[in-house]
Write a protein that holds these residues in place. Structure first.
Motif, PDB file in Angstrom:
ATOM      1  N   GLY A 225       0.926  -1.172  -0.310  1.00  0.00           N
ATOM      2  CA  GLY A 225       0.366  -0.253   0.107  1.00  0.00           C
ATOM      3  C   GLY A 225       0.585   1.354  -0.531  1.00  0.00           C
ATOM      4  O   GLY A 225       2.003   1.037   0.825  1.00  0.00           O
ATOM      5  N   THR A 226       0.877   2.072  -0.787  1.00  0.00           N
ATOM      6  CA  THR A 226       1.051   3.810  -0.935  1.00  0.00           C
ATOM      7  C   THR A 226       0.033   4.413  -0.679  1.00  0.00           C
ATOM      8  O   THR A 226      -0.884   4.177  -1.550  1.00  0.00           O
ATOM      9  N   GLU A 227       0.405   5.352  -0.289  1.00  0.00           N
ATOM     10  CA  GLU A 227       0.028   6.927   0.391  1.00  0.00           C
ATOM     11  C   GLU A 227       0.388   7.381  -0.610  1.00  0.00           C
ATOM     12  O   GLU A 227       0.906   7.574  -1.992  1.00  0.00           O
ATOM     13  N   GLU A 228      -0.768   8.741  -1.037  1.00  0.00           N
ATOM     14  CA  GLU A 228       0.099   9.898  -2.566  1.00  0.00           C
ATOM     15  C   GLU A 228       1.577  10.535  -1.524  1.00  0.00           C
ATOM     16  O   GLU A 228       1.658  11.155  -0.878  1.00  0.00           O
ATOM     17  N   ILE A 229       2.288   9.969  -2.685  1.00  0.00           N
ATOM     18  CA  ILE A 229       4.207  10.077  -2.008  1.00  0.00           C
ATOM     19  C   ILE A 229       4.644  11.605  -3.215  1.00  0.00           C
ATOM     20  O   ILE A 229       4.346  10.992  -4.578  1.00  0.00           O
ATOM     21  N   LEU A 230       4.938  12.595  -2.895  1.00  0.00           N
ATOM     22  CA  LEU A 230       5.306  13.836  -3.723  1.00  0.00           C
ATOM     23  C   LEU A 230       6.502  13.561  -3.689  1.00  0.00           C
ATOM     24  O   LEU A 230       7.274  13.994  -2.409  1.00  0.00           O
ATOM     25  N   LEU A 231       7.790  14.034  -4.024  1.00  0.00           N
ATOM     26  CA  LEU A 231       8.913  13.903  -4.305  1.00  0.00           C
ATOM     27  C   LEU A 231       8.872  15.105  -5.066  1.00  0.00           C
ATOM     28  O   LEU A 231       8.684  15.483  -6.513  1.00  0.00           O
ATOM     29  N   SER A 232      10.366  15.965  -4.912  1.00  0.00           N
ATOM     30  CA  SER A 232      10.681  17.326  -5.934  1.00  0.00           C
ATOM     31  C   SER A 232      11.266  16.756  -6.656  1.00  0.00           C
ATOM     32  O   SER A 232      11.328  17.989  -7.208  1.00  0.00           O
ATOM     33  N   GLN A 233      12.005  15.775  -6.858  1.00  0.00           N
ATOM     34  CA  GLN A 233      13.566  15.760  -8.416  1.00  0.00           C
ATOM     35  C   GLN A 233      12.165  14.708  -8.873  1.00  0.00           C
ATOM     36  O   GLN A 233      12.572  14.265 -10.215  1.00  0.00           O
ATOM     37  N   PHE A 234      10.956  13.658  -8.606  1.00  0.00           N
ATOM     38  CA  PHE A 234      11.018  12.703  -8.641  1.00  0.00           C
ATOM     39  C   PHE A 234       9.610  12.224  -9.439  1.00  0.00           C
ATOM     40  O   PHE A 234       8.968  12.784  -8.189  1.00  0.00           O
ATOM     41  N   PHE A 235       9.479  11.253 -10.090  1.00  0.00           N
ATOM     42  CA  PHE A 235       7.789  11.645 -10.355  1.00  0.00           C
ATOM     43  C   PHE A 235       7.838   9.589 -10.192  1.00  0.00           C
ATOM     44  O   PHE A 235       8.776   9.046 -10.792  1.00  0.00           O
ATOM     45  N   ILE A 236       7.298   9.000  -9.672  1.00  0.00           N
ATOM     46  CA  ILE A 236       7.192   7.926  -9.110  1.00  0.00           C
ATOM     47  C   ILE A 236       5.866   7.193 -10.417  1.00  0.00           C
ATOM     48  O   ILE A 236       4.596   7.481  -9.852  1.00  0.00           O
ATOM     49  N   GLU A 237       6.388   6.320 -11.109  1.00  0.00           N
ATOM     50  CA  GLU A 237       5.515   5.821 -11.907  1.00  0.00           C
ATOM     51  C   GLU A 237       5.221   4.669 -11.952  1.00  0.00           C
ATOM     52  O   GLU A 237       3.575   3.898 -12.008  1.00  0.00           O
ATOM     53  N   GLN A 238       5.467   3.362 -10.784  1.00  0.00           N
ATOM     54  CA  GLN A 238       5.301   2.323 -10.827  1.00  0.00           C
ATOM     55  C   GLN A 238       5.376   1.900  -9.586  1.00  0.00           C
ATOM     56  O   GLN A 238       6.850   2.245  -8.346  1.00  0.00           O
ATOM     57  N   PHE A 239       5.307   1.032  -8.771  1.00  0.00           N
ATOM     58  CA  PHE A 239       5.150   0.959  -7.557  1.00  0.00           C
ATOM     59  C   PHE A 239       4.778  -0.680  -7.429  1.00  0.00           C
ATOM     60  O   PHE A 239       3.348  -0.874  -7.407  1.00  0.00           O
ATOM     61  N   ASN A 240       5.747  -2.052  -7.525  1.00  0.00           N
ATOM     62  CA  ASN A 240       4.970  -3.743  -7.150  1.00  0.00           C
ATOM     63  C   ASN A 240       5.603  -4.596  -6.838  1.00  0.00           C
ATOM     64  O   ASN A 240       6.863  -3.898  -6.122  1.00  0.00           O
ATOM     65  N   PRO A 241       5.040  -5.171  -5.756  1.00  0.00           N
ATOM     66  CA  PRO A 241       5.834  -5.824  -5.609  1.00  0.00           C
ATOM     67  C   PRO A 241       6.528  -7.418  -5.881  1.00  0.00           C
ATOM     68  O   PRO A 241       5.076  -7.767  -6.655  1.00  0.00           O
ATOM     69  N   PHE A 242       6.794  -8.255  -5.956  1.00  0.00           N
ATOM     70  CA  PHE A 242       7.355  -9.442  -6.430  1.00  0.00           C
ATOM     71  C   PHE A 242       8.181 -10.220  -4.899  1.00  0.00           C
ATOM     72  O   PHE A 242       8.812  -9.680  -4.764  1.00  0.00           O
ATOM     73  N   ASN A 243       8.649 -11.173  -5.736  1.00  0.00           N
ATOM     74  CA  ASN A 243       9.332 -12.408  -4.474  1.00  0.00           C
ATOM     75  C   ASN A 243      10.209 -12.775  -5.458  1.00  0.00           C
ATOM     76  O   ASN A 243      10.158 -13.061  -6.448  1.00  0.00           O
ATOM     77  N   GLY A 244      10.946 -13.602  -5.106  1.00  0.00           N
ATOM     78  CA  GLY A 244      12.233 -14.840  -5.246  1.00  0.00           C
ATOM     79  C   GLY A 244      12.427 -15.394  -4.518  1.00  0.00           C
ATOM     80  O   GLY A 244      12.500 -15.412  -3.036  1.00  0.00           O
ATOM     81  N   LEU A 245      14.237 -15.842  -5.041  1.00  0.00           N
ATOM     82  CA  LEU A 245      14.706 -16.569  -3.894  1.00  0.00           C
ATOM     83  C   LEU A 245      16.214 -16.441  -4.571  1.00  0.00           C
ATOM     84  O   LEU A 245      16.829 -15.958  -5.031  1.00  0.00           O
ATOM     85  N   ALA A 246      16.901 -16.310  -3.250  1.00  0.00           N
ATOM     86  CA  ALA A 246      18.637 -15.523  -2.906  1.00  0.00           C
ATOM     87  C   ALA A 246      18.995 -17.030  -2.176  1.00  0.00           C
ATOM     88  O   ALA A 246      18.187 -17.987  -1.843  1.00  0.00           O
ATOM     89  N   PHE A 247      20.729 -16.960  -3.127  1.00  0.00           N
ATOM     90  CA  PHE A 247      21.004 -18.346  -2.261  1.00  0.00           C
ATOM     91  C   PHE A 247      22.220 -18.092  -1.568  1.00  0.00           C
ATOM     92  O   PHE A 247      23.480 -16.714  -2.702  1.00  0.00           O
ATOM     93  N   TYR A 248      22.482 -19.010  -0.830  1.00  0.00           N
ATOM     94  CA  TYR A 248      24.003 -18.285  -0.672  1.00  0.00           C
ATOM     95  C   TYR A 248      24.274 -19.311  -0.192  1.00  0.00           C
ATOM     96  O   TYR A 248      24.249 -20.920  -0.133  1.00  0.00           O
ATOM     97  N   SER A 249      26.228 -19.557  -0.689  1.00  0.00           N
ATOM     98  CA  SER A 249      26.422 -20.966  -0.479  1.00  0.00           C
ATOM     99  C   SER A 249      26.867 -22.200   0.775  1.00  0.00           C
ATOM    100  O   SER A 249      26.647 -22.915   0.292  1.00  0.00           O
ATOM    101  N   SER A 250      26.771 -21.264   1.841  1.00  0.00           N
ATOM    102  CA  SER A 250      26.724 -22.282   2.560  1.00  0.00           C
ATOM    103  C   SER A 250      26.132 -22.306   3.331  1.00  0.00           C
ATOM    104  O   SER A 250      26.088 -22.867   4.688  1.00  0.00           O
ATOM    105  N   THR A 251      24.913 -21.627   3.523  1.00  0.00           N
ATOM    106  CA  THR A 251      22.878 -21.814   4.076  1.00  0.00           C
ATOM    107  C   THR A 251      22.677 -21.970   3.023  1.00  0.00           C
ATOM    108  O   THR A 251      21.247 -22.805   3.833  1.00  0.00           O
ATOM    109  N   GLY A 252      22.045 -21.857   1.925  1.00  0.00           N
ATOM    110  CA  GLY A 252      21.165 -22.702   0.928  1.00  0.00           C
ATOM    111  C   GLY A 252      20.891 -21.350   0.522  1.00  0.00           C
ATOM    112  O   GLY A 252      20.404 -20.456   0.254  1.00  0.00           O
TER     113      GLY A 252
END
Length: 466
Positions: A225-252
């Motif tokens: 969820g995002t409220e109305e966010i206003l930035l001085s130098q940028f305009f937010i075009e997209q806000f989206n969540p996604f998931n994935g996996l991260a691998f570490y050689s020592s722990t998996g």
């Protein structure tokens, strides 16, 4: 005699009254605490009842209700079985700052965790949940979620720690914290300031891999969820969540959640601060093409001023940017504009040199008298005055009685027949000699070529980067 009898009865009955007063079971003991030990002499001390800490007793009752002392909360729920699912949803409150120099961003958000721990289930006839603050969180198991690539982060603690724990009768738990985090964002400035930046905030369990803990977005794409966010130098075009996996050689392998957002930079600020001043400096350098070529102080001072101003603009832009090893779009524009300004100075140096050579040739061929002082001729307005030259030394052209020059003799040159066109071709060498002998033509050509080339450059630049 009666007075002595009364004194005897009083001394005999007073110890019995004290013993009987201490044996009453209904009398409650009260602890009296003096309010001021440093009382004045002769004043009576004041006493007040010391009340018990109701908050402490309520917390003890809650721990007894949840049976915290009966379980080992150092272990995750369902230890030894399948991975425990932990749902996440995020409410972004604000993006506080984005730094190009440090390549990071600062975000304030509400991070909420959802999981089930049957060890904290309790009987309830109304099926209502119980809400606690951060004091109980330290005594139970909570997911160890951290922010990957974070530089700094903290939980807000004004006026109390911004932590909320809600326990439901069936063991479902909601754990919410308010966090400000500063995380790394790998930015590409090859199109700066006409660029788009893709940043992400990554969440992951620190100790539990995918075999012990499974992170997932609680409500899919609606988990962010995002409220109305206003930035001085940028305009937010997209806000989206996604998931994935991260691998570490020592722990998996570990589950990782991403909060991805795309930022497009506002160009208007840089148009006012960089592009418009640069354009004006380039146009100002063209003014020297309309100044007389013998006005050395005017043209030199104008050229040096524009060169130094362009240097200041380039230095200011470079100071606010990271020291990257590739060329940015603003660098291409600034250095090309600087080249135009520099070439205008070089153009006048060439014109001044060729003018000197041209006058020296005229002196050698006696077209200009030796007594002629060019410094005096341009002392007032910087212009070369032809009426100051004595032309009597030149031979006059003979005239016929009618006042016209005599016709030239017809030589052996054959005139072309009808149907042919006369063309006078000039070789490259003769063209260069013509320009050298007429240096004022360089200024005439520069008045057209410089603006045309700069306009062409702007068309190509804005079509490529905009």
């Amino acid at each position: 005699m009666p007075l002595a009898f009364k004194l005897f009865l009083l001394t005999w009955l007073s110890p019995i009254a004290l013993l009987n007063g201490s044996n009453f079971p209904d009398n409650k003991k009260q602890t009296e605490v003096p309010l001021n030990d440093h009382r004045k002499q002769g004043s009576r001390p004041e006493f007040r009842m010391k009340k018990s800490d109701s908050t402490k007793s309520t917390l003890i009752k809650s721990e007894q209700l949840l049976r915290i002392e009966e379980h080992d909360f150092a272990m995750r729920p369902g230890f030894g079985s399948s991975a425990i699912p932990v749902g996440i949803d995020v409410q972004v409150e604000s993006i506080d700052s984005i730094s190009e120099v440090n390549m990071d961003f600062t975000m304030t958000l509400y991070l909420r965790h959802y999981w089930k721990d049957e060890r904290l289930s309790f009987p309830s006839t109304s099926n209502k949940s119980r809400t606690f603050d951060g004091r109980l969180v330290k005594k139970i198991w909570v997911p160890d979620v951290f922010f990957v690539h974070s530089k700094r982060s903290f939980i807000h603690d004004t006026t109390m720690e911004n932590i909320m724990l809600r326990v439901y009768p069936d063991g479902n738990i909601l754990y919410s914290v308010r966090i400000t985090v500063t995380a790394l964002c790998s930015m590409d400035f090859s199109r700066f300031p006409l660029d788009k930046q893709n940043c992400s905030l990554e969440l992951e369990s620190y100790a539990y891999n995918e075999k012990d803990l499974m992170l997932y977005w609680k409500n899919g794409n609606d988990s962010l969820g995002t409220e109305e966010i206003l930035l001085s130098q940028f305009f937010i075009e997209q806000f989206n969540p996604f998931n994935g996996l991260a691998f570490y050689s020592s722990t998996g392998w570990y589950n990782r959640l991403y909060i991805n957002f795309i930022l497009r930079r506002h160009i208007f600020f840089f148009m006012l601060q960089t592009y418009f001043p640069t354009m004006l400096m380039v146009m100002l350098s063209w003014v020297s093409f309309w100044i007389d070529r013998r006005a050395v102080p005017a043209r030199v001072s104008l050229g040096i001023t524009t060169v130094l101003t362009m240097t200041t603009i380039i230095t200011g832009v470079s100071a606010s940017m990271p020291q990257v090893s590739y060329v940015k779009a603003v660098d291409i524009y600034l250095w090309t504009s600087f080249l135009f300004v520099f070439l205008s100075v070089i153009e006048y140096a060439a014109v001044n040199y060729l003018t000197t050579i041209e006058e020296m040739k005229k002196l050698k061929s006696k077209k200009i008298p030796v007594t002629y002082d060019t410094t005096q001729a341009m002392a007032f307005d910087g212009c070369f005055h032809d009426n100051d030259i004595d032309l009597t030394a030149f031979s006059s052209i003979p005239m016929n009685p009618e006042g016209r020059p005599p016709p030239r003799r017809n030589t052996a040159v054959n005139l072309p027949s009808e149907g042919h066109r006369l063309r006078r071709t000039r070789s490259l060498k003769r063209s260069v000699e013509y320009i050298i002998n007429n240096s004022h033509i360089i200024d005439s050509y520069s008045r057209i070529l410089f603006p045309f080339a700069y306009v062409l450059f702007n068309i190509i630049y804005w079509s490529l980067y905009s």
